[in-house]
Design a protein around this motif. Structure first.
Motif, PDB file in Angstrom:
ATOM      1  N   SER A  46      55.665  34.659  52.564  1.00  0.00           N
ATOM      2  CA  SER A  46      54.967  35.126  51.363  1.00  0.00           C
ATOM      3  C   SER A  46      54.691  33.975  50.415  1.00  0.00           C
ATOM      4  O   SER A  46      53.590  33.869  49.837  1.00  0.00           O
ATOM      5  CB  SER A  46      55.801  36.192  50.653  1.00  0.00           C
ATOM      6  OG  SER A  46      56.043  37.280  51.507  1.00  0.00           O
ATOM      7  N   ALA A  49      50.757  34.354  50.420  1.00  0.00           N
ATOM      8  CA  ALA A  49      50.324  35.343  49.427  1.00  0.00           C
ATOM      9  C   ALA A  49      49.786  34.661  48.169  1.00  0.00           C
ATOM     10  O   ALA A  49      50.298  33.615  47.745  1.00  0.00           O
ATOM     11  CB  ALA A  49      51.482  36.273  49.071  1.00  0.00           C
ATOM     12  N   MET A  81      56.244  39.269  48.151  1.00  0.00           N
ATOM     13  CA  MET A  81      54.848  39.650  47.937  1.00  0.00           C
ATOM     14  C   MET A  81      54.722  40.636  46.786  1.00  0.00           C
ATOM     15  O   MET A  81      55.552  41.529  46.632  1.00  0.00           O
ATOM     16  CB  MET A  81      54.282  40.314  49.200  1.00  0.00           C
ATOM     17  CG  MET A  81      54.044  39.382  50.347  1.00  0.00           C
ATOM     18  SD  MET A  81      53.168  40.242  51.678  1.00  0.00           S
ATOM     19  CE  MET A  81      54.445  41.342  52.261  1.00  0.00           C
ATOM     20  N   GLU A 134      49.672  43.235  48.568  1.00  0.00           N
ATOM     21  CA  GLU A 134      49.358  41.944  49.164  1.00  0.00           C
ATOM     22  C   GLU A 134      49.582  42.025  50.672  1.00  0.00           C
ATOM     23  O   GLU A 134      50.308  42.905  51.155  1.00  0.00           O
ATOM     24  CB  GLU A 134      50.235  40.846  48.581  1.00  0.00           C
ATOM     25  CG  GLU A 134      49.706  40.227  47.305  1.00  0.00           C
ATOM     26  CD  GLU A 134      48.510  39.319  47.563  1.00  0.00           C
ATOM     27  OE1 GLU A 134      48.631  38.389  48.380  1.00  0.00           O
ATOM     28  OE2 GLU A 134      47.452  39.567  46.967  1.00  0.00           O
TER      29      GLU A 134
END
Length: 497
Positions: free
Chosen positions: A84, A88, A107, A111
């Motif tokens: 992440s 992300a 996240m 996402e």
């Protein structure tokens, strides 16, 4: 005449169709009865599955009891934290008290990130469902239910449901254990309390013979990686250690080094605070995996050394009714009722298999006093003697305290350590710098003086013991002569009569 449709016309028609479908769906949701809506939704989903080649799995944050967080959700969140942070665009940051990392990243809602396992690409998405509270309030509360959704192609179903999910959960739990703040527990009765474990001891700084040290490291490494082996041979995943030797030889430091090497928590069990075997069992159940359960000075914790002899003695006292019974004292009434049998079940019984991946460590200054049933192989699998300081252990201490690898006085210290018995704790105290900056030669000469004093005291003690033995021998001989004289006198008196 042919009509040509441009890309714009196609998109416009597609948009019109989607808008019409959305309008129809809104009408159905608003005016159709619930049963009919449920029927349409059910069969429309089945219809779409014929054209949609992907499978989705949802992992909810809370399952079963509302206030109990799902272990699977927590493991997935930990597993995806690294991915992440790299993929992300929107992240959530949180400070976790029981974690060595300053911030935990995950996240943000809605996402999506990708992951690759054995050449198969999957997608993880985070989301949440918001449900408004049914109670009337000027400040209505919302109930947020978060989840992770895994999406993958249906041709990889077997690989994802088997190896991949097992990999994710295992990796997530291992990362969580690795990043956690380790704890030192102690018991007050049947309850555990804890503080953060911050002892700096390590095998690198531990003063003991290098060969024995490496043997212990290899044994711990084999144990920590031996889950499959223990399952295959049908034994609980645990191992017992008995550390014995004179006071000051580093038994407690050894336990701290073991905990730091393995990354385990420590449960320091005070047996005298445990009321009975039931409480002892309850404490065992509440310990976690990847931990070391320690009972220090087992020979002093309670009268377990002569338990069987004590029972025989009590039976003999019960037969002797010549003396009146004394009322029990307050200390005896409050004494722990933990028995040797209860402790053996704690170490090696059915309940000892709860949790797995645990070390059970006993320490003692007098191994000869312990019941053989308590320390036999299989219960205390590895016996480690921590003896007086040898030259190799001294070199570790000299390196730690004085940054010395060699010195002209080392040979004299080697000779004295072979002739005098001094614990590593006493050696370390003599090497402790008394000035700033430290004067290594002064510290070494202080140690030499202390060793010579210990050697002289040991020689005086031997001479004293030898003199006492000779005196006892003379007294015995004198007593024998007197007995002979008395017998001669008595025989002469009998003859005269």
């Amino acid at each position: 005449m042919t009509t040509k449709f441009t890309t714009g016309d196609i998109l416009a028609q597609l948009g019109s169709v989607l808008a019409s479908l959305m309008f129809v769906w809104a009408i159905i949701q608003q005016y159709f009865p619930y049963n009919l809506r449920n029927f349409i939704d059910k069969y429309s989903q089945r219809f779409l599955t014929f054209f949609y080649p992907y499978i989705q799995i949802t992992f909810n944050e809370f399952t079963g009891e509302r206030f109990k967080r799902s272990d699977a959700y927590s493991a997935i969140e930990t597993y995806l934290s690294k991915t992440s942070s790299m993929q992300a665009k929107r992240l959530k940051a949180d400070v976790i008290k029981n974690n060595t990392q300053p911030l935990s990243l995950s996240m943000d809602d809605h996402e999506e990130v990708s992951d690759v396992f054995n050449g198969v690409k999957v997608y993880w998405a985070s989301g949440k469902n918001i449900m408004k509270s049914q109670t009337f309030s000027f400040y209505p509360n919302t109930d947020e239910k978060r989840y992770y959704k895994l999406t993958f192609h249906k041709r990889h179903r077997e690989a994802i449901l088997g190896e991949y999910l097992t990999h994710v959960l295992k990796e997530g739990r291992e990362i969580k254990v690795k990043n956690r703040l380790r704890k030192l527990y102690t018991n007050n009765g049947a309850q555990w309390s804890h503080v953060v474990f911050e002892h700096p001891a390590s095998f690198q700084t531990l003063a003991m013979d290098p060969v024995k040290k490496q043997e212990i490291i290899d044994d711990l490494t084999t144990f920590s990686n031996g889950e499959e082996f223990y399952n295959r041979i049908g034994r609980a995943w645990k191992r017992g250690y008995l550390l014995y030797g004179p006071p000051g030889t580093g038994k407690s430091t050894m336990i701290a080094a073991m905990a730091n090497f393995l990354g385990y928590d420590i449960y320091d069990l005070e047996l005298t605070a445990v009321k009975d075997n039931t409480e002892l069992r309850r404490l065992l159940i509440e310990t976690t995996s990847k931990s070391i359960i320690v009972i220090e000075d087992i020979d002093c914790s309670m009268d377990l050394t002569g338990q069987r002899k004590k029972e025989v003695k009590e039976e003999e006292e019960e037969k002797d009714n010549s003396k009146p019974m004394k009322p029990p004292e307050n200390n005896e009434a409050k004494a722990s009722k933990v028995t040797l049998s209860g402790l053996l079940n704690f170490v090696d019984g059915l309940w000892s298999a709860c949790g797995g991946d645990r070390l059970i460590v006993f320490t003692t200054n007098h191994v000869e006093k312990l019941d053989p049933a308590l320390i036999r192989r299989g219960r205390m699998d590895k016996h480690v003697e921590l003896a007086y300081c040898g030259f190799e252990a001294f070199r570790v201490l000299a390196r730690n305290y004085l940054y010395l690898e060699s010195h002209d006085l080392f040979e004299e210290i080697r000779r004295l350590l072979a002739e005098a018995e001094m614990t590593p704790a006493d050696v370390a105290e003599n090497l402790m710098p008394k000035t700033s900056p430290a004067d290594p030669e002064s510290c070494l000469r202080s140690l030499i003086g202390a060793l010579e004093k210990v050697k002289e005291e040991a020689n005086l003690k031997k001479m004293k013991m030898k003199m006492e033995e000779e005196e006892a021998g003379r007294k015995k001989d004198l007593a024998g002569v007197k007995n002979e004289e008395i017998k001669v006198v008595e025989n002469g008196s009998n003859g005269s009569v």
